[in-house]
Design a protein around this motif. Structure first.
Motif, PDB file in Angstrom:
ATOM      1  N   TRP A 106      57.147  -8.165  40.154  1.00  0.00           N
ATOM      2  CA  TRP A 106      57.767  -8.725  38.728  1.00  0.00           C
ATOM      3  C   TRP A 106      58.740  -7.617  38.212  1.00  0.00           C
ATOM      4  CZ3 TRP A 106      56.058  -6.707  33.643  1.00  0.00           C
ATOM      5  CH2 TRP A 106      56.673  -7.260  32.577  1.00  0.00           C
ATOM      6  N   VAL A 107      58.370  -6.510  38.143  1.00  0.00           N
ATOM      7  CA  VAL A 107      59.209  -5.378  37.774  1.00  0.00           C
ATOM      8  C   VAL A 107      60.555  -5.197  38.660  1.00  0.00           C
ATOM      9  CG1 VAL A 107      59.837  -2.945  37.209  1.00  0.00           C
ATOM     10  CG2 VAL A 107      57.556  -4.141  36.516  1.00  0.00           C
TER      11      VAL A 107
ATOM     12  N   ASN B  79      68.880   6.120  39.459  1.00  0.00           N
ATOM     13  CA  ASN B  79      68.137   5.944  40.659  1.00  0.00           C
ATOM     14  C   ASN B  79      66.789   4.963  40.583  1.00  0.00           C
ATOM     15  OD1 ASN B  79      67.835   5.884  43.714  1.00  0.00           O
ATOM     16  ND2 ASN B  79      66.286   7.526  43.386  1.00  0.00           N
ATOM     17  N   ILE B  80      66.278   5.435  39.478  1.00  0.00           N
ATOM     18  CA  ILE B  80      64.785   4.816  39.152  1.00  0.00           C
ATOM     19  C   ILE B  80      65.015   3.299  38.700  1.00  0.00           C
ATOM     20  CG2 ILE B  80      62.849   4.726  37.542  1.00  0.00           C
ATOM     21  CD1 ILE B  80      62.858   7.863  37.650  1.00  0.00           C
ATOM     22  N   ILE B  81      66.226   3.041  37.916  1.00  0.00           N
ATOM     23  CA  ILE B  81      66.135   1.935  37.223  1.00  0.00           C
ATOM     24  C   ILE B  81      66.840   0.970  38.511  1.00  0.00           C
ATOM     25  CG2 ILE B  81      68.143   0.539  35.792  1.00  0.00           C
ATOM     26  CD1 ILE B  81      68.087   3.154  34.136  1.00  0.00           C
ATOM     27  N   ALA B  82      67.417   1.346  39.508  1.00  0.00           N
ATOM     28  CA  ALA B  82      68.042   0.695  40.339  1.00  0.00           C
ATOM     29  C   ALA B  82      66.828   0.369  41.565  1.00  0.00           C
ATOM     30  CB  ALA B  82      69.202   1.115  41.240  1.00  0.00           C
ATOM     31  N   ASN B  83      65.908   1.098  41.595  1.00  0.00           N
ATOM     32  CA  ASN B  83      64.803   0.994  42.593  1.00  0.00           C
ATOM     33  C   ASN B  83      63.435   0.594  41.990  1.00  0.00           C
ATOM     34  OD1 ASN B  83      66.511   1.361  45.152  1.00  0.00           O
ATOM     35  ND2 ASN B  83      67.129   2.913  43.713  1.00  0.00           N
ATOM     36  N   LEU B  84      63.198   0.198  41.113  1.00  0.00           N
ATOM     37  CA  LEU B  84      62.094   0.181  40.279  1.00  0.00           C
ATOM     38  C   LEU B  84      60.789  -0.226  41.256  1.00  0.00           C
ATOM     39  CD1 LEU B  84      62.745  -1.391  36.690  1.00  0.00           C
ATOM     40  CD2 LEU B  84      61.802   1.113  37.333  1.00  0.00           C
ATOM     41  N   ARG B  85      60.870  -1.314  41.879  1.00  0.00           N
ATOM     42  CA  ARG B  85      60.139  -1.984  42.887  1.00  0.00           C
ATOM     43  C   ARG B  85      59.458  -0.905  43.765  1.00  0.00           C
ATOM     44  NH1 ARG B  85      58.671  -4.078  47.669  1.00  0.00           N
ATOM     45  NH2 ARG B  85      57.244  -5.788  47.761  1.00  0.00           N
TER      46      ARG B  85
ATOM     47  N   GLY C  95      46.698 -13.331  35.340  1.00  0.00           N
ATOM     48  CA  GLY C  95      45.969 -13.544  36.709  1.00  0.00           C
ATOM     49  C   GLY C  95      47.153 -13.926  37.680  1.00  0.00           C
ATOM     50  N   GLU C  96      48.225 -14.544  37.130  1.00  0.00           N
ATOM     51  CA  GLU C  96      49.203 -14.829  38.118  1.00  0.00           C
ATOM     52  C   GLU C  96      50.716 -14.293  37.608  1.00  0.00           C
ATOM     53  OE1 GLU C  96      49.274 -16.321  41.169  1.00  0.00           O
ATOM     54  OE2 GLU C  96      46.998 -16.779  40.751  1.00  0.00           O
ATOM     55  N   LYS C  97      50.960 -14.315  36.286  1.00  0.00           N
ATOM     56  CA  LYS C  97      52.129 -13.796  35.570  1.00  0.00           C
ATOM     57  C   LYS C  97      51.799 -12.745  34.710  1.00  0.00           C
ATOM     58  CE  LYS C  97      54.292 -18.422  36.397  1.00  0.00           C
ATOM     59  NZ  LYS C  97      55.067 -19.487  35.725  1.00  0.00           N
ATOM     60  N   TYR C  98      53.180 -12.037  34.420  1.00  0.00           N
ATOM     61  CA  TYR C  98      52.981 -10.974  33.577  1.00  0.00           C
ATOM     62  C   TYR C  98      54.198 -11.326  32.382  1.00  0.00           C
ATOM     63  CZ  TYR C  98      50.750  -7.825  36.690  1.00  0.00           C
ATOM     64  OH  TYR C  98      49.952  -7.385  37.356  1.00  0.00           O
ATOM     65  N   ARG C  99      53.943 -11.059  31.139  1.00  0.00           N
ATOM     66  CA  ARG C  99      54.850 -11.048  29.962  1.00  0.00           C
ATOM     67  C   ARG C  99      54.600 -10.293  28.862  1.00  0.00           C
ATOM     68  NH1 ARG C  99      51.224 -15.400  29.644  1.00  0.00           N
ATOM     69  NH2 ARG C  99      52.561 -16.734  30.872  1.00  0.00           N
ATOM     70  N   THR C 100      55.682 -10.154  28.362  1.00  0.00           N
ATOM     71  CA  THR C 100      55.675  -8.968  27.206  1.00  0.00           C
ATOM     72  C   THR C 100      56.564  -9.150  26.082  1.00  0.00           C
ATOM     73  OG1 THR C 100      55.743  -6.625  26.483  1.00  0.00           O
ATOM     74  CG2 THR C 100      57.384  -7.182  28.225  1.00  0.00           C
ATOM     75  N   GLN C 101      56.340  -9.053  24.916  1.00  0.00           N
ATOM     76  CA  GLN C 101      57.226  -9.103  23.846  1.00  0.00           C
ATOM     77  C   GLN C 101      57.965  -7.812  23.478  1.00  0.00           C
ATOM     78  OE1 GLN C 101      58.321 -12.141  22.677  1.00  0.00           O
ATOM     79  NE2 GLN C 101      56.851 -13.307  23.870  1.00  0.00           N
TER      80      GLN C 101
ATOM     81  N   LYS D 142      62.827 -12.698  31.467  1.00  0.00           N
ATOM     82  CA  LYS D 142      61.583 -12.649  32.372  1.00  0.00           C
ATOM     83  C   LYS D 142      60.550 -11.792  31.903  1.00  0.00           C
ATOM     84  CE  LYS D 142      63.900 -14.222  36.540  1.00  0.00           C
ATOM     85  NZ  LYS D 142      64.300 -14.036  37.927  1.00  0.00           N
ATOM     86  N   LEU D 143      60.988 -10.683  31.386  1.00  0.00           N
ATOM     87  CA  LEU D 143      59.683  -9.733  30.845  1.00  0.00           C
ATOM     88  C   LEU D 143      59.129 -10.627  29.651  1.00  0.00           C
ATOM     89  CD1 LEU D 143      61.888  -6.450  30.353  1.00  0.00           C
ATOM     90  CD2 LEU D 143      60.175  -7.163  32.385  1.00  0.00           C
ATOM     91  N   ARG D 144      59.681 -11.437  28.962  1.00  0.00           N
ATOM     92  CA  ARG D 144      59.090 -12.186  27.902  1.00  0.00           C
ATOM     93  C   ARG D 144      58.402 -13.309  28.580  1.00  0.00           C
ATOM     94  NH1 ARG D 144      64.076 -10.977  25.492  1.00  0.00           N
ATOM     95  NH2 ARG D 144      63.958  -9.559  23.867  1.00  0.00           N
TER      96      ARG D 144
END
Length: 519
Positions: free
Chosen positions: A334-335, A435-441, A468-474, A489-491
């Protein structure tokens, strides 16, 4: 004639010597020559308290007074050797003259220089005898205080050495203080343990110094004597000050200062001790249940095939229970699905570099200002040296002034060093953050658990929902709106082409510490 004999000394040294016996011998000889009969519960009443104190500190004199009240018509006189044996305080002398002579009719008198209380000049004589002794006490006290103050200013211990030290004398009789290693070893270790800020000081005391009382232990931790200084209290016109002692310190100054920070409760740089984070359950501090809003916790189950780790709702396990491996993989994907906007990322890097240049200019201005202050204080110190060489400045004053200026110079130099060791490796930190931003996974899969937690804390100020399947944050780091194209997608929303950020320099926010600091 019935009399009561009273003898007194003011110090333990006199009490252990022959002074009381000498007074008794003279008093008994006087009574024999005058055919006096000695009465009372004790013969004589012997006191070893100072003559300047009142009856609460003179138990024997109080005992004589109580005896005289009970046997008012059986006692005629209370005798002592000299008036300074009776009192060195004029007020006390007149008070007990009234109690014995005026109220009970019992005369109090010295066998040396007796006073005629039936005459008219008794008050003058009593004031003169006791007042003279009082004035002598004040002179001795003044000379003693002056001597103690002068001794402290020279950096010498003026009384019994603190715990961990021992009083000694040189072959010529000069007193000095030496380290007592039998006690110093435990004290040194106690300071070092307290400086860590990990264990409570009282627990350290019970473990390392069980014979030292709690209050004495805390006073010891505050005593600057242990780092080689002498505290000189304010005296006359001189303010309180610290001078360098002639003794060897048990603790270095850095450790002692750390102990003071711990005792003051100001230590913020070191985190509180907590349980180690489980690498397989690192998300339980960041995700919440979408049904009840409670935190998602983790646990390990033991089955036939081995140990299995699960995330589950801490309020109701029926709301959510998923294998930790599945939850972690879904979160990494997801991230990792976030794609950085390269144009904004490049612009953000340039802004950080500009800020770095501005910051370096400000730092250099401050360093130049501090260096001028150092030069000014050094000039003052050199002036004090010149006055000392010319003989217009006393040695004690020269030592005090020089130490004050050297302390100011040291503090200014420490501030300069702190400013100069600031942003030398900022470029490396910026590259690492990008480098972290470009390779978060990849970081979410392979990075150490502490690094993962730092990244999550930087990106998500609030909890993340997981059904259980998807993540979301506000709630997320505002910088992500500019750097990533897929913050919707974060939301939990789909892509919206119209919400792509506009590339303008004023839209780039100031860097947060999470992205400007190497994780």
């Amino acid at each position: 004639m019935n009399v009561i004999l009273y003898s007194r000394v003011s110090t333990d040294e006199q009490a252990d010597g022959c002074s009381l016996d000498m007074q008794e011998r003279y008093l008994r000889a006087y009574c024999t020559n005058h055919h006096y009969n000695i009465v009372g519960e004790e013969q004589p009443y012997k006191e070893d308290y100072s003559a300047k104190h009142y009856d609460l500190r003179r138990p024997k004199l109080r005992q004589i007074y109580d005896y005289c009240k009970r046997h008012k018509h059986e006692v005629d006189k209370v005798l002592f050797l000299r008036w300074d044996r009776y009192s060195r305080n004029v007020e006390f002398a007149f008070t007990y003259k009234r109690k014995f002579y005026d109220e009970l009719g019992i005369e109090i008198n010295a066998i040396e220089s007796p006073i005629d209380f039936k005459g008219t000049e008794w008050s003058l004589m009593l004031s003169m005898y006791c007042g003279t002794a009082h004035a002598e006490d004040d002179k001795i006290s003044r000379r003693t205080r002056d001597g103690i103050h002068g001794t402290l200013l020279k950096g010498r211990c003026s009384n019994k050495a603190p715990r961990g030290y021992i009083n000694k004398r040189t072959e010529s009789g000069e007193p000095y203080v030496d380290i007592d290693e039998t006690q110093a070893k435990a004290i040194r270790q106690a300071f070092k343990e307290v400086a860590k800020g990990v264990e409570a000081p009282n627990c350290i005391r019970r473990r390392l110094c069980p014979t030292i009382p709690k209050d004495a232990f805390y006073r010891m931790l505050r005593n600057v004597f242990y780092k080689g200084l002498i505290r000189v209290p304010a005296y006359k016109e001189d303010p309180e000050q610290l001078v360098k002692g002639l003794h060897q310190p048990i603790i270095d100054a850095e450790t002692f200062d750390k102990v003071q920070v711990v005792l003051d409760g100001k230590r913020k740089s070191e985190p509180k001790l907590s349980k180690a984070i489980d690498p397989d359950l690192y998300l339980r501090k960041y995700i919440v249940c979408p049904i009840c809003g409670h935190s998602i916790t983790g646990a390990t189950s033991i089955g036939k095939g081995g140990r299995y780790k699960y995330y589950n709702c801490c309020h109701d396990g029926k709301h959510l229970r998923r294998p930790a491996e599945v939850v972690n993989d879904k979160f990494a994907n997801w991230v990792g699905g976030l794609r950085p906007n390269q144009e904004v990322l490049d612009l953000y890097t340039e802004v950080l570099q500009d800020l770095r240049g501005e910051h370096k200019q400000d730092v250099q201005k401050e360093v130049n200002k501090l260096r001028k202050e150092v030069e000014h204080v050094e000039a003052l110190r050199n002036g004090a040296d010149d006055k000392f060489c010319e003989g217009t400045l006393s040695p004690d004053a020269h030592v005090r002034i020089t130490e004050r200026y050297e302390k100011q110079i040291q503090e200014l130099q420490e501030r300069i060093n702190l400013l100069q060791t600031d942003t030398k490796d900022l470029k490396e930190k910026i590259d690492y953050s990008v480098n972290i931003i470009a390779n978060l996974r990849n970081f979410m899969i392979d990075a150490p658990v502490k690094t993962k937690c730092k990244i999550l804390s930087s990106m998500f100020p609030q909890k993340i929902e997981f059904d259980g399947e998807k993540y979301r944050t506000q709630s997320y780091n505002q910088v992500l709106d500019l750097i990533f194209q897929e913050t919707n997608k974060l939301r939990g929303y789909g892509d919206k082409e119209s919400e792509k950020p506009t590339i303008v320099s004023h839209s780039v926010p100031r860097p947060r510490i999470e992205l400007g600091t190497k994780l």
